[in-house]
Design a protein around this motif. Structure first.
Motif, PDB file in Angstrom:
ATOM      1  N   GLU A  91       0.584  -0.675   0.086  1.00 33.38           N
ATOM      2  CA  GLU A  91       0.210  -0.291   0.009  1.00 33.38           C
ATOM      3  C   GLU A  91       0.980   0.994   0.404  1.00 33.38           C
ATOM      4  OE1 GLU A  91      -2.112  -3.563   1.582  1.00 33.38           O
ATOM      5  OE2 GLU A  91       0.042  -2.697   1.938  1.00 33.38           O
ATOM      6  N   PHE A  92       1.974   1.254   0.260  1.00 34.15           N
ATOM      7  CA  PHE A  92       2.715   1.751   0.456  1.00 34.15           C
ATOM      8  C   PHE A  92       3.492   2.614  -0.523  1.00 34.15           C
ATOM      9  CE2 PHE A  92       7.302   4.424   0.174  1.00 34.15           C
ATOM     10  CZ  PHE A  92       7.215   5.214   0.871  1.00 34.15           C
ATOM     11  N   TYR A  93       3.254   1.890  -1.656  1.00 38.97           N
ATOM     12  CA  TYR A  93       3.831   2.085  -3.247  1.00 38.97           C
ATOM     13  C   TYR A  93       3.201   3.411  -3.384  1.00 38.97           C
ATOM     14  CZ  TYR A  93       6.679  -2.247  -2.379  1.00 38.97           C
ATOM     15  OH  TYR A  93       7.822  -2.865  -1.787  1.00 38.97           O
ATOM     16  N   LEU A 142      -6.653   3.415  -5.098  1.00 34.92           N
ATOM     17  CA  LEU A 142      -5.825   3.693  -3.660  1.00 34.92           C
ATOM     18  C   LEU A 142      -7.686   3.735  -4.074  1.00 34.92           C
ATOM     19  CD1 LEU A 142      -3.571   6.719  -3.647  1.00 34.92           C
ATOM     20  CD2 LEU A 142      -4.239   4.579  -2.263  1.00 34.92           C
ATOM     21  N   LYS A 143      -8.747   4.150  -4.598  1.00 34.19           N
ATOM     22  CA  LYS A 143     -10.283   4.485  -4.217  1.00 34.19           C
ATOM     23  C   LYS A 143     -10.649   3.189  -3.760  1.00 34.19           C
ATOM     24  CE  LYS A 143     -14.273   6.718  -5.473  1.00 34.19           C
ATOM     25  NZ  LYS A 143     -14.825   8.268  -7.194  1.00 34.19           N
ATOM     26  N   SER A 144      -9.709   2.779  -5.279  1.00 35.79           N
ATOM     27  CA  SER A 144     -10.782   1.102  -5.245  1.00 35.79           C
ATOM     28  C   SER A 144     -10.272   0.383  -4.134  1.00 35.79           C
ATOM     29  CB  SER A 144     -10.676   0.315  -6.392  1.00 35.79           C
ATOM     30  OG  SER A 144      -9.029  -0.075  -6.112  1.00 35.79           O
ATOM     31  N   LYS A 145      -9.518   0.209  -3.549  1.00 37.35           N
ATOM     32  CA  LYS A 145      -9.080  -0.022  -1.615  1.00 37.35           C
ATOM     33  C   LYS A 145      -9.521   0.584  -1.249  1.00 37.35           C
ATOM     34  CE  LYS A 145      -5.174  -1.809  -4.371  1.00 37.35           C
ATOM     35  NZ  LYS A 145      -5.816  -3.455  -4.545  1.00 37.35           N
ATOM     36  N   GLY A 146     -10.385   1.636  -0.718  1.00 42.18           N
ATOM     37  CA  GLY A 146     -10.489   2.730   0.062  1.00 42.18           C
ATOM     38  C   GLY A 146      -9.805   2.761   0.695  1.00 42.18           C
ATOM     39  N   MET A 147      -8.506   3.410   0.282  1.00 40.89           N
ATOM     40  CA  MET A 147      -7.374   3.929   0.712  1.00 40.89           C
ATOM     41  C   MET A 147      -6.902   5.513   0.396  1.00 40.89           C
ATOM     42  SD  MET A 147      -5.072   0.768   0.705  1.00 40.89           S
ATOM     43  CE  MET A 147      -4.398   1.197  -0.972  1.00 40.89           C
ATOM     44  N   LEU A 240     -11.886  19.740  11.364  1.00 41.52           N
ATOM     45  CA  LEU A 240     -11.525  19.196  10.299  1.00 41.52           C
ATOM     46  C   LEU A 240     -10.830  18.495  10.862  1.00 41.52           C
ATOM     47  CD1 LEU A 240     -10.986  22.035   8.084  1.00 41.52           C
ATOM     48  CD2 LEU A 240     -13.450  20.613   8.537  1.00 41.52           C
ATOM     49  N   PRO A 241     -10.864  16.889  10.106  1.00 39.55           N
ATOM     50  CA  PRO A 241      -9.874  16.119   9.825  1.00 39.55           C
ATOM     51  C   PRO A 241      -8.760  15.711   9.005  1.00 39.55           C
ATOM     52  CG  PRO A 241     -11.239  14.975   8.225  1.00 39.55           C
ATOM     53  CD  PRO A 241     -12.024  16.568   9.009  1.00 39.55           C
ATOM     54  N   SER A 242      -7.333  14.960   9.794  1.00 38.85           N
ATOM     55  CA  SER A 242      -5.989  14.998   8.773  1.00 38.85           C
ATOM     56  C   SER A 242      -6.010  13.455   8.400  1.00 38.85           C
ATOM     57  CB  SER A 242      -5.061  15.749   9.842  1.00 38.85           C
ATOM     58  OG  SER A 242      -5.094  16.844  11.239  1.00 38.85           O
ATOM     59  N   PRO A 243      -5.146  13.998   7.415  1.00 38.09           N
ATOM     60  CA  PRO A 243      -4.313  12.299   7.278  1.00 38.09           C
ATOM     61  C   PRO A 243      -3.980  11.483   7.654  1.00 38.09           C
ATOM     62  CG  PRO A 243      -3.637  14.248   5.216  1.00 38.09           C
ATOM     63  CD  PRO A 243      -4.351  14.968   6.629  1.00 38.09           C
ATOM     64  N   THR A 244      -4.019  10.612   7.569  1.00 42.51           N
ATOM     65  CA  THR A 244      -3.572   9.598   9.034  1.00 42.51           C
ATOM     66  C   THR A 244      -2.131   8.881   8.955  1.00 42.51           C
ATOM     67  OG1 THR A 244      -4.317   7.301   7.663  1.00 42.51           O
ATOM     68  CG2 THR A 244      -5.778   7.897   9.279  1.00 42.51           C
ATOM     69  N   LEU A 245      -1.672   9.021   9.826  1.00 41.14           N
ATOM     70  CA  LEU A 245      -0.117   8.142   9.160  1.00 41.14           C
ATOM     71  C   LEU A 245       0.467   7.049   8.619  1.00 41.14           C
ATOM     72  CD1 LEU A 245       1.547   9.019  12.740  1.00 41.14           C
ATOM     73  CD2 LEU A 245       1.761  10.234  10.780  1.00 41.14           C
ATOM     74  N   LEU A 246       1.544   6.674   7.545  1.00 42.19           N
ATOM     75  CA  LEU A 246       1.746   5.474   7.074  1.00 42.19           C
ATOM     76  C   LEU A 246       2.323   4.900   7.833  1.00 42.19           C
ATOM     77  CD1 LEU A 246       1.600   7.542   3.511  1.00 42.19           C
ATOM     78  CD2 LEU A 246      -0.201   6.168   4.916  1.00 42.19           C
TER      79      LEU A 246
END
Length: 335
Positions: A91-93, A142-147, A240-246
């Protein structure tokens, strides 16, 4: 096709040189990723990205060779160990391609406005279109995988309005207005950049050989963490939400797939991109407090890039880009 290198302007020469060296790095990184990927959809996107990189390298080599222009060394097979264990999860890629794709779009779009020779302009126009397609493919997967991490939604305004008070610019004192759409979008995007950069640095630092390189990477991670906190705070103040860590997408491997040279070069290159992204955010901002944060972020990253450049120079890793003629040196030479 016009391939007379003497007709290249300084801008054309510089942009081709930067594009070539950057893509030699991308070739090393993407080749390693492809050796360590299982998801078929992600593998397909990586293959497309690597094919673009190889095409750009080949096209620029052709231009340089025909013009008797020295081909840069860049990064080579010596800078990557394709047999090293997996350092990142699949997923990181995708997030990495988002991160580096922005750098490509920035480089190629600016080149189009600088170059004048038709074949070079067409090369960069095609490269820009290619990277846009790559970003679309990446986001679709990313969208298809809900990410896919989208910037927060906002309600439509009730009507047209105009700013009639200077308090619109407040940020520290007085009546502070909520964030507007462009401020939210660029805060979110810059946080995304820092989150991806942080995860990449975590992986890099686990296998760095030189102590100074490890310290350099650790400093970069600290900068990313600090910027994530400061920018996220502004979103959170407006609920407002922030992006989540990876960070969880980095494995525990300590066997380095990349040379220290590549890792320092990579972070200098990508933090240079973040300078442009912070500047974009600052230029579209209307609040004093956010402007002050961007100014500090720009200073942090600029000083970090300078430190990285010093390491590259001291280690003999920095390749010199094409320079103008030193007229002062010529005028002082004795016959």
């Amino acid at each position: 096709m016009n391939t007379d290198i003497s007709s290249l302007t300084s801008g054309e020469m510089g942009k081709l040189w930067a594009t070539y060296t950057g893509n030699t790095m991308a070739k090393c990184v993407l080749s390693y990723y492809l050796k360590n990927v299982e998801d078929k959809d992600i593998k397909k996107v990586l293959k497309y990205a690597l094919s673009l990189t190889k095409t750009y390298i080949s096209d620029i080599e052709t231009i340089f060779k025909r013009g008797d222009f020295p081909i840069p060394v860049g990064l080579t097979d010596d800078d990557v160990n394709l047999d090293a264990p997996r350092l990142f999860k699949d997923e990181f890629y995708l997030y990495y391609l988002q991160y580096t794709g922005k750098a490509g779009m920035s480089l190629y779009s600016k080149a189009i406005s600088i170059v004048t020779r038709k074949d070079i302009r067409e090369f960069f126009a095609k490269a820009l279109n290619d990277v846009v397609l790559l970003m679309n493919h990446t986001n679709d997967v990313l969208k298809s995988k809900g990410m896919l991490m989208n910037s927060p939604a906002m309600p439509n305004p009730n009507g047209i309005d105009f700013v009639n008070k200077q308090s619109f610019l407040n940020g520290f004192l007085g009546n502070v207005r909520p964030l507007h759409g462009l401020e939210i979008a660029h805060l979110f995007d810059n946080i995304n950049n820092d989150i991806t950069s942080k995860a990449l640095i975590i992986g890099f630092s686990q296998g760095a050989k030189h102590s100074r390189v490890r310290k350099f990477l650790e400093r970069g991670r600290n900068i990313n963490e600090r910027h994530i906190d400061k920018l996220s705070q502004k979103l959170n103040e407006d609920y407002l939400p922030s992006p989540t860590l990876l960070d969880h997408l980095v494995t525990s491997s300590t066997i380095p797939p990349f040379s220290d040279k590549l890792m320092v070069f990579h972070k200098v290159d990508m933090f240079s991109m973040e300078i442009r992204e912070y500047a974009n955010g600052a230029s579209l901002n209307g609040r004093k407090d956010i402007g002050a944060i961007y100014a500090r972020c720009l200073m942090d990253v600029s000083l970090y890039v300078k430190t990285g450049a010093n390491i590259l120079i001291e280690k003999g890793w920095m390749e010199q880009p094409p320079l103008a003629v030193n007229r002062n040196h010529l005028s002082t030479n004795e016959l």
